[in-house]
Design a protein around this motif. Structure first.
Motif, PDB file in Angstrom:
ATOM      1  N   UNK A 147       0.833  -1.214   0.000  1.00  0.00           N
ATOM      2  CA  UNK A 147       0.000   0.000   0.000  1.00  0.00           C
ATOM      3  C   UNK A 147       0.860   1.254   0.000  1.00  0.00           C
ATOM      4  N   UNK A 148       0.403   2.261  -0.714  1.00  0.00           N
ATOM      5  CA  UNK A 148       1.155   3.512  -0.832  1.00  0.00           C
ATOM      6  C   UNK A 148       0.702   4.512   0.217  1.00  0.00           C
ATOM      7  N   UNK A 149       1.647   5.275   0.710  1.00  0.00           N
ATOM      8  CA  UNK A 149       1.345   6.454   1.511  1.00  0.00           C
ATOM      9  C   UNK A 149       2.073   7.625   0.876  1.00  0.00           C
ATOM     10  N   UNK A 150       1.526   8.809   1.005  1.00  0.00           N
ATOM     11  CA  UNK A 150       2.141   9.980   0.389  1.00  0.00           C
ATOM     12  C   UNK A 150       3.552  10.159   0.946  1.00  0.00           C
ATOM     13  N   UNK A 151       4.512  10.451   0.053  1.00  0.00           N
ATOM     14  CA  UNK A 151       5.900  10.642   0.472  1.00  0.00           C
ATOM     15  C   UNK A 151       5.966  11.723   1.552  1.00  0.00           C
ATOM     16  N   UNK A 152       6.745  11.495   2.609  1.00  0.00           N
ATOM     17  CA  UNK A 152       6.802  12.465   3.717  1.00  0.00           C
ATOM     18  C   UNK A 152       7.057  13.898   3.276  1.00  0.00           C
ATOM     19  N   UNK A 153       7.927  14.081   2.300  1.00  0.00           N
ATOM     20  CA  UNK A 153       8.266  15.443   1.868  1.00  0.00           C
ATOM     21  C   UNK A 153       7.127  16.127   1.127  1.00  0.00           C
ATOM     22  N   UNK A 154       6.098  15.352   0.728  1.00  0.00           N
ATOM     23  CA  UNK A 154       4.972  15.917  -0.026  1.00  0.00           C
ATOM     24  C   UNK A 154       3.682  15.984   0.802  1.00  0.00           C
ATOM     25  N   UNK A 155       3.739  15.581   2.066  1.00  0.00           N
ATOM     26  CA  UNK A 155       2.532  15.586   2.901  1.00  0.00           C
ATOM     27  C   UNK A 155       2.205  16.987   3.396  1.00  0.00           C
ATOM     28  N   UNK A 156       0.899  17.264   3.488  1.00  0.00           N
ATOM     29  CA  UNK A 156       0.451  18.539   4.039  1.00  0.00           C
ATOM     30  C   UNK A 156       0.608  18.565   5.551  1.00  0.00           C
ATOM     31  N   UNK A 157       0.563  17.392   6.167  1.00  0.00           N
ATOM     32  CA  UNK A 157       0.781  17.259   7.607  1.00  0.00           C
ATOM     33  C   UNK A 157       1.355  15.886   7.861  1.00  0.00           C
ATOM     34  N   UNK A 158       1.805  15.657   9.084  1.00  0.00           N
ATOM     35  CA  UNK A 158       2.489  14.400   9.395  1.00  0.00           C
ATOM     36  C   UNK A 158       1.586  13.191   9.195  1.00  0.00           C
ATOM     37  N   UNK A 159       0.280  13.352   9.461  1.00  0.00           N
ATOM     38  CA  UNK A 159      -0.648  12.231   9.355  1.00  0.00           C
ATOM     39  C   UNK A 159      -1.505  12.297   8.086  1.00  0.00           C
ATOM     40  N   UNK A 160      -1.041  13.065   7.082  1.00  0.00           N
ATOM     41  CA  UNK A 160      -1.814  13.246   5.851  1.00  0.00           C
ATOM     42  C   UNK A 160      -1.858  11.963   5.034  1.00  0.00           C
ATOM     43  N   UNK A 161      -3.038  11.565   4.586  1.00  0.00           N
ATOM     44  CA  UNK A 161      -3.198  10.372   3.750  1.00  0.00           C
ATOM     45  C   UNK A 161      -4.188  10.680   2.627  1.00  0.00           C
ATOM     46  N   UNK A 162      -4.182   9.843   1.595  1.00  0.00           N
ATOM     47  CA  UNK A 162      -5.146   9.951   0.496  1.00  0.00           C
ATOM     48  C   UNK A 162      -5.664   8.556   0.167  1.00  0.00           C
ATOM     49  N   UNK A 163      -6.886   8.291   0.529  1.00  0.00           N
ATOM     50  CA  UNK A 163      -7.468   6.978   0.301  1.00  0.00           C
ATOM     51  C   UNK A 163      -7.617   6.713  -1.199  1.00  0.00           C
ATOM     52  N   UNK A 164      -7.182   5.537  -1.621  1.00  0.00           N
ATOM     53  CA  UNK A 164      -7.343   5.128  -3.009  1.00  0.00           C
ATOM     54  C   UNK A 164      -6.219   5.523  -3.940  1.00  0.00           C
TER      55      UNK A 164
END
Length: 321
Positions: A102-119
């Motif tokens: 499963x992918x999670x948004x790259x840390x350097x591109x997150x709006x916040x530390x816990x930022x995620x995008x479902x799907x």
């Protein structure tokens, strides 16, 4: 017509570098970026690949050991600020974790530390994916995968630095997942490139090119791609037999040494004179067995068979020539 940066998403050994050379002739209007996300995928602190996980020296010597996904995005934005449209050629699998993780948004591109995008199957936020004019290039696995295997075994592995064939780098399933997500989000489609009606204002048509069509009909394919992306076509784009072009290309392709020799030494893109022979699974297996040995043949066959359905699915959307 879209004026967004063009992103040609592909998989290894799809004749993508030969195709890229066509657009590198248009330095008057285009700024080409050659596989930029490979820097962060293989070498950087957010790297997703396992290839150099235990080889810090290789990561350091690459010059990209500190390159994050944000750095790559910033570099592309800078390229786009110089008055030319950006043309990016890159591997879809550089944008997501290997082996279906499963992918999670790259840390350097997150709006916040816990930022995620479902799907979202990639590590790139949707708002950034929307900034590109997406296109796709495919090649049948029976040709693409053996070609990639050759780059990862002796003697060529000494040049490429890829010492092991990793089926997770075949790239077909990742390209399909990216393609489907972009369609789902209406970033591309629903109209197909080449359709004379039905395309809405601002819509980016589905543009899938098959490498066999490119090799058999280079001029019609390039013309159709240019029409779909808004690049003014010139016949001279198919020829690059001059010192300035050769020097520019050699420098641009240097970081992936050994993978692009044919494209570097080419002088033009012309229709091939010999069509592919009709082959059977048995003759393919025997060819691979003679070249690489019994065990390697089994690895190649398994990888080809696994990826044919993904290729055929994407092929169903390809432009017809």
């Amino acid at each position: 017509m879209s004026d967004k940066p063009i992103f040609l998403a592909t998989h290894p050994r799809a004749c993508s570098t030969a195709f890229e050379r066509v657009f590198m002739t248009r330095r008057d209007i285009l700024k080409c970026a050659h596989e930029p996300f490979g820097d962060s995928f293989y070498y950087g602190p957010e790297r997703l690949s396992e290839r150099y996980a235990n080889d810090e020296a290789a990561r350091e010597s690459s010059g990209f050991s500190k390159t994050t996904y944000r750095d790559v995005v910033n570099r592309l934005e800078k390229d786009g600020s110089e008055g030319k449209r950006v043309f990016i050629k890159d591997m879809a699998y550089y944008l997501m974790p290997p082996n279906g993780k499963p992918a999670t948004i790259a840390p350097s591109l997150r709006k916040s530390e816990d930022y995620t995008e479902e799907g979202n199957p990639t590590v790139i936020p949707l708002e950034i994916l929307k900034k590109f004019h997406w296109t796709f290039l495919i090649r049948h696995p029976r040709r693409g995968i053996p070609s990639y295997f050759r780059c990862c075994v002796p003697p060529l592995d000494e040049v490429t630095g890829f010492k092991e064939f990793m089926p997770s780098e075949a790239g077909y399933v990742e390209l399909r997942r990216l393609f489907d997500y972009l369609r789902e989000q209406k970033i591309v489609g629903p109209s197909m490139a080449g359709q004379s009606n039905g395309q809405k204002q601002g819509e980016i048509p589905i543009t899938v090119i098959d490498a066999d069509d490119l090799l058999d009909h280079p001029e019609p394919v390039v013309k159709a791609f240019c029409e779909a992306t808004g690049i003014p076509y010139k016949p001279e784009m198919l020829t690059w037999d001059d010192d300035e072009n050769q020097k520019y290309v050699s420098e641009a392709f240097a970081k992936w040494n050994g993978f692009h020799n044919d494209a570097i030494h080419s002088k033009s893109l012309t229709a091939r004179t010999q069509s592919h022979k009709t082959v059977t699974e048995e003759t393919e297996n025997e060819e691979w067995r003679q070249k690489y040995g019994e065990e390697a043949q089994k690895v190649i066959r398994a990888c080809v068979d696994e990826n044919v359905p993904h290729y055929e699915y994407l092929k169903s959307f390809a432009l017809k020539f």
